[in-house]
Enzyme design. Structure first.
Site, PDB file in Angstrom:
ATOM      1  N   ASN A 197       0.143  -5.465  -2.152  1.00 56.99           N
ATOM      2  CA  ASN A 197      -0.485  -4.654  -3.189  1.00 56.99           C
ATOM      3  C   ASN A 197       0.590  -4.196  -4.149  1.00 56.99           C
ATOM      4  O   ASN A 197       1.544  -3.535  -3.746  1.00 56.99           O
ATOM      5  CB  ASN A 197      -1.205  -3.452  -2.584  1.00 56.99           C
ATOM      6  CG  ASN A 197      -2.396  -3.880  -1.758  1.00 56.99           C
ATOM      7  OD1 ASN A 197      -3.105  -4.818  -2.126  1.00 56.99           O
ATOM      8  ND2 ASN A 197      -2.596  -3.236  -0.635  1.00 56.99           N
ATOM      9  N   LYS A 221     -10.041   1.883   4.756  1.00 54.74           N
ATOM     10  CA  LYS A 221      -9.212   2.709   5.617  1.00 54.74           C
ATOM     11  C   LYS A 221      -9.803   4.116   5.718  1.00 54.74           C
ATOM     12  O   LYS A 221     -10.275   4.661   4.721  1.00 54.74           O
ATOM     13  CB  LYS A 221      -7.791   2.778   5.048  1.00 54.74           C
ATOM     14  CG  LYS A 221      -7.116   1.397   5.042  1.00 54.74           C
ATOM     15  CD  LYS A 221      -5.916   1.366   4.132  1.00 54.74           C
ATOM     16  CE  LYS A 221      -5.373  -0.067   4.052  1.00 54.74           C
ATOM     17  NZ  LYS A 221      -4.366  -0.220   3.000  1.00 54.74           N
ATOM     18  N   HIS A 268      -3.370  -3.307  11.517  1.00 52.95           N
ATOM     19  CA  HIS A 268      -2.989  -3.345  10.114  1.00 52.95           C
ATOM     20  C   HIS A 268      -1.802  -2.408   9.923  1.00 52.95           C
ATOM     21  O   HIS A 268      -1.954  -1.197  10.012  1.00 52.95           O
ATOM     22  CB  HIS A 268      -4.188  -2.919   9.254  1.00 52.95           C
ATOM     23  CG  HIS A 268      -3.889  -2.838   7.786  1.00 52.95           C
ATOM     24  ND1 HIS A 268      -4.643  -3.491   6.849  1.00 52.95           N
ATOM     25  CD2 HIS A 268      -2.930  -2.180   7.105  1.00 52.95           C
ATOM     26  CE1 HIS A 268      -4.143  -3.237   5.648  1.00 52.95           C
ATOM     27  NE2 HIS A 268      -3.108  -2.433   5.778  1.00 52.95           N
ATOM     28  N   GLU A 271       1.361  -5.747   3.173  1.00 50.97           N
ATOM     29  CA  GLU A 271       0.439  -5.547   4.294  1.00 50.97           C
ATOM     30  C   GLU A 271       0.629  -6.658   5.327  1.00 50.97           C
ATOM     31  O   GLU A 271       0.722  -7.827   4.959  1.00 50.97           O
ATOM     32  CB  GLU A 271      -1.017  -5.550   3.803  1.00 50.97           C
ATOM     33  CG  GLU A 271      -1.329  -4.387   2.869  1.00 50.97           C
ATOM     34  CD  GLU A 271      -2.821  -4.223   2.602  1.00 50.97           C
ATOM     35  OE1 GLU A 271      -3.210  -3.124   2.205  1.00 50.97           O
ATOM     36  OE2 GLU A 271      -3.587  -5.201   2.774  1.00 50.97           O
ATOM     37  N   ARG A 288      -8.802  10.790   5.161  1.00 50.09           N
ATOM     38  CA  ARG A 288      -9.489  10.680   3.869  1.00 50.09           C
ATOM     39  C   ARG A 288     -10.833  11.393   3.973  1.00 50.09           C
ATOM     40  O   ARG A 288     -11.726  10.954   4.695  1.00 50.09           O
ATOM     41  CB  ARG A 288      -9.749   9.220   3.512  1.00 50.09           C
ATOM     42  CG  ARG A 288      -8.495   8.422   3.302  1.00 50.09           C
ATOM     43  CD  ARG A 288      -8.841   7.091   2.667  1.00 50.09           C
ATOM     44  NE  ARG A 288      -7.686   6.215   2.654  1.00 50.09           N
ATOM     45  CZ  ARG A 288      -7.630   5.080   1.961  1.00 50.09           C
ATOM     46  NH1 ARG A 288      -8.691   4.696   1.254  1.00 50.09           N
ATOM     47  NH2 ARG A 288      -6.557   4.326   1.989  1.00 50.09           N
ATOM     48  N   ARG A 291       1.107  -1.910  -6.376  1.00 55.66           N
ATOM     49  CA  ARG A 291       0.780  -0.609  -6.966  1.00 55.66           C
ATOM     50  C   ARG A 291       1.067   0.486  -5.946  1.00 55.66           C
ATOM     51  O   ARG A 291       1.409   0.195  -4.808  1.00 55.66           O
ATOM     52  CB  ARG A 291      -0.710  -0.574  -7.311  1.00 55.66           C
ATOM     53  CG  ARG A 291      -1.566  -0.923  -6.094  1.00 55.66           C
ATOM     54  CD  ARG A 291      -3.033  -0.672  -6.309  1.00 55.66           C
ATOM     55  NE  ARG A 291      -3.843  -1.249  -5.249  1.00 55.66           N
ATOM     56  CZ  ARG A 291      -4.093  -0.682  -4.084  1.00 55.66           C
ATOM     57  NH1 ARG A 291      -3.579   0.500  -3.816  1.00 55.66           N
ATOM     58  NH2 ARG A 291      -4.843  -1.270  -3.172  1.00 55.66           N
ATOM     59  N   LYS A 307     -11.195 -19.308   5.534  1.00 57.05           N
ATOM     60  CA  LYS A 307     -11.167 -18.333   4.425  1.00 57.05           C
ATOM     61  C   LYS A 307     -11.287 -19.065   3.099  1.00 57.05           C
ATOM     62  O   LYS A 307     -10.597 -20.059   2.887  1.00 57.05           O
ATOM     63  CB  LYS A 307      -9.828 -17.575   4.415  1.00 57.05           C
ATOM     64  CG  LYS A 307      -9.732 -16.464   5.419  1.00 57.05           C
ATOM     65  CD  LYS A 307      -8.288 -16.079   5.597  1.00 57.05           C
ATOM     66  CE  LYS A 307      -7.882 -14.898   4.728  1.00 57.05           C
ATOM     67  NZ  LYS A 307      -6.503 -14.457   5.060  1.00 57.05           N
TER      68      LYS A 307
END
Lengths: 177, 449
Positions: free
Chosen positions: B290, B237, B208, B275, B338, B292, B158
């Protein structure tokens, strides 16, 4: 530096903040001329006359007035501003015989150049082959090419680079070679 | 509590924040770009300021313009929503300097937990399990080989500065490592101007799972259970649920107290999400944080009976957290679909345009979060979100049944949506079994086409 926005009345604010005029009443609206400044959160931004403006400044927003995006900064008097604002209300021009109109197949942002400093995908007056890329339409960060439906000559581009368009809006005219 | 706040965002999250603010008697100022100025929901706020053109860089990302609006309209605080400037340390600091409370974490927490490598180091130090890998960037292919022998194959290379999958390579066999390293490092250098690489064990078929946290200015912190977000397409997602079928009761009992402890000890303030990746043996590892509110926060609200935006506002106003860990016991099951304006049968091509009909069913356990009304236009400049459909049930099967009924009763004309895809997912045996992972949806979709 920001270009003022072309609005029906004349020139509109390109951002929010406190306006300080520089231009005087009676000044001609020539592209690149300084209209004044907008100060937002301590940052002062120059506002200039965009291309395709015209006429003269008949009235200006007061010094110290707080403006929103698109709010009038300069009234140019009746019928003096050419360009985007009038182009939008004028409707569609009559298409000459033999010309194929290429339209947007979705709402999006049209780009006429691969990047801002690069030459356009196709020059007006130049020959284009069938399937040649004339522009790009961006929808939610997805880019798809707008292609020439046939071989011929690019007669006209109907939009500016980076213009927002709705589905069905005319983008290009392709005429016989 | 604040008298008036600025919502520095657009669309669904802006409408979501406005709804809670109105319930609490807080006035709201919204901003709208030229592309959004006609949206019907804007009539629900106390004032709308046209902030700039459609282009986000000159509207929803214009730090000076947003601060100018906040100050001019007499706001006491700024809610950043999600996306745009919500995880921008510089924006948070600029708001505070201008006397506007940032409704989110402290700027230093945005930096410490937002930067991937810094977050990994911080979390590891505080006791979160990390995916086995290199502690420091690996210097060259030889170094990478030595670390890979230690952590065991398959491994994942990575980019330190990475994002969006660039500079990332999975390697199954030692003989492929050197070439993959050179390739990934060159790609990272070209994309981010930084060729440094990390190496960690590659978790294949992981899940996840993420933990919702809240911390206040008084040193209190709670976790509000977890969410499963493994149904993804290209790292986006698609459907989320809570509690997570992919987290065993034992692992939940082990990991959630660790997350709560990490948040408390770091002094983290406001809402955040940790996460994690859960491997095939059921063990959870830290992935990223995250700092937020998340898009999928409603599934947590439904099983916990809380309004997360209300707590964000209260925490930002320096109130003490009114929730205790003991009373936060999840009840029932929630699923969120969604609904996006996109065409799953044409490579998920975005389909903005005029929404002619927008009808959602009403019923027990059904919640619809949307900013749109029939007659609104979804502009092509931002995201393709139409609505979030949330179904709550006493258990998972009831939540599934209610969601099926809700999808069947939804009617959207004018734009193409992914509703049919959601219907297929809810009938899909792998989804119903709860045994899916992050690769399942894409494999399933490829299998169909």
């Amino acid at each position: 530096m920001l270009d003022a926005v072309l609005i029906e009345e004349g020139l509109g604010a390109p951002t929010v903040g406190v306006f300080t005029p520089r231009m005087g009443i009676g000044a001609p609206l020539l592209a690149g001329e300084l209209v004044g400044w907008i100060r937002k959160a301590g940052l002062s931004v120059e506002v200039r006359v965009p291309s395709r403006a015209g006429g003269v400044a008949v009235e200006l927003a007061k010094a110290g007035s707080w403006v929103e995006y698109g709010q009038p900064l300069v009234h140019s008097g009746e019928g003096t501003v050419a360009g985007a604002a009038t182009r939008a209300v004028a409707g569609e021009e009559e298409v000459p015989e033999g010309v194929t109109v290429v339209r947007a197949d979705t709402d999006g942002t049209v780009y006429l150049r691969p990047e801002p400093s690069a030459p356009p995908f196709a020059e007006v007056g130049a020959p284009v082959s069938a399937n040649a890329t004339l522009g790009l339409v961006e929808v939610m960060k997805t880019f798809s090419p707008v292609r020439a439906p046939r071989a011929g000559v690019l007669v006209k581009t109907c939009v500016d680079d980076a213009a927002s368009v709705e589905a069905g809006a005319p983008l290009f005219w392709v005429g016989p070679a | 509590m604040f008298r008036r706040i600025l919502i520095a965002n657009r669309g669904e999250v802006a409408a979501r924040v406005a709804r809670t603010a109105a319930r609490l008697g807080i006035e709201t100022v919204a901003v709208a770009s030229a592309a959004d100025a006609d949206q019907a929901w804007l009539s629900e706020v106390d004032r709308v300021v046209r902030i700039g053109p459609a282009r986000a860089a000159r509207s929803y990302l214009d730090v000076e313009a947003l601060i100018e609006v906040g100050r001019h309209t007499g706001c006491a605080a700024v809610h950043p929503g999600w996306g745009f400037l919500s995880e921008n340390e510089h924006f948070a600091a600029r708001c505070e300097a201008a006397g506007l409370t940032f409704i989110g974490p402290r700027p230093r927490h945005i930096r410490e937990f937002g930067d991937k490598s810094l977050a990994r180091a911080t979390m590891g130090k505080l006791g979160m399990p990390l995916i086995p890998g290199s502690k420091e960037p690996v210097a060259d292919a030889e170094h990478a080989k030595r670390v890979a022998e230690e952590v065991g194959y398959p491994v994942l290379l990575k980019a330190v500065a990475g994002g969006g999958g660039r500079g990332m390579r999975g390697v199954d066999r030692p003989e492929d490592l050197a070439a993959a390293f050179e390739e990934a490092s060159a790609e990272a250098l070209a994309s981010f101007g930084d060729g440094r690489m990390y190496l960690e064990r590659r978790i294949v078929g992981g899940r996840h799972v993420e933990v919702q946290v809240l911390g206040d200015a008084w040193g209190n912190a709670v976790v509000l259970g977890e969410r499963e977000c493994s149904l993804q397409r290209r790292h986006q997602k698609v459907l989320e649920e809570a509690p997570a079928p992919g987290l065993s009761p034992d692992e939940r009992a082990r990991i959630l107290p660790i997350v709560a402890d990490v948040v408390r000890r770091s002094g983290y303030r406001n809402a955040g999400t940790v996460e994690m990746l859960v491997d095939a043996t059921g063990k959870a590892y830290f992935m990223e944080m995250n700092t937020r509110l998340q898009v999928e926060h409603p599934v947590t609200e439904e099983i916990m009976g809380v309004d997360l935006v209300e707590h964000q506002l209260r925490i930002a106003a320096n109130q003490r957290l009114s929730l205790t860990q003991d009373e936060l016991v999840p009840k029932g099951h929630a699923i969120e679909c969604r609904i996006n304006a996109e065409d799953p049968d044409d490579g998920f091509r975005p389909c903005p345009g005029l929404v002619e009909t927008l009808d959602f069913p009403e019923g027990e356990g059904i919640r619809v979060d949307t900013h749109l009304t029939a007659g609104d236009r979804i502009p092509p400049n931002y995201d393709s979100m139409v609505a979030k459909l949330i179904a709550y049930g006493a258990d998972r099967s009831q939540a599934i049944e209610r969601m099926k009924a809700a999808l069947a009763g939804t009617r959207i004309d004018g734009v193409t949506t992914n509703i049919e895809l959601h219907k297929r997912i809810l009938d899909w045996d792998l989804f119903v079994s709860g045994r899916y992972d992050t690769t399942s949806l894409e494999t399933h979709l490829v299998g169909r086409s």
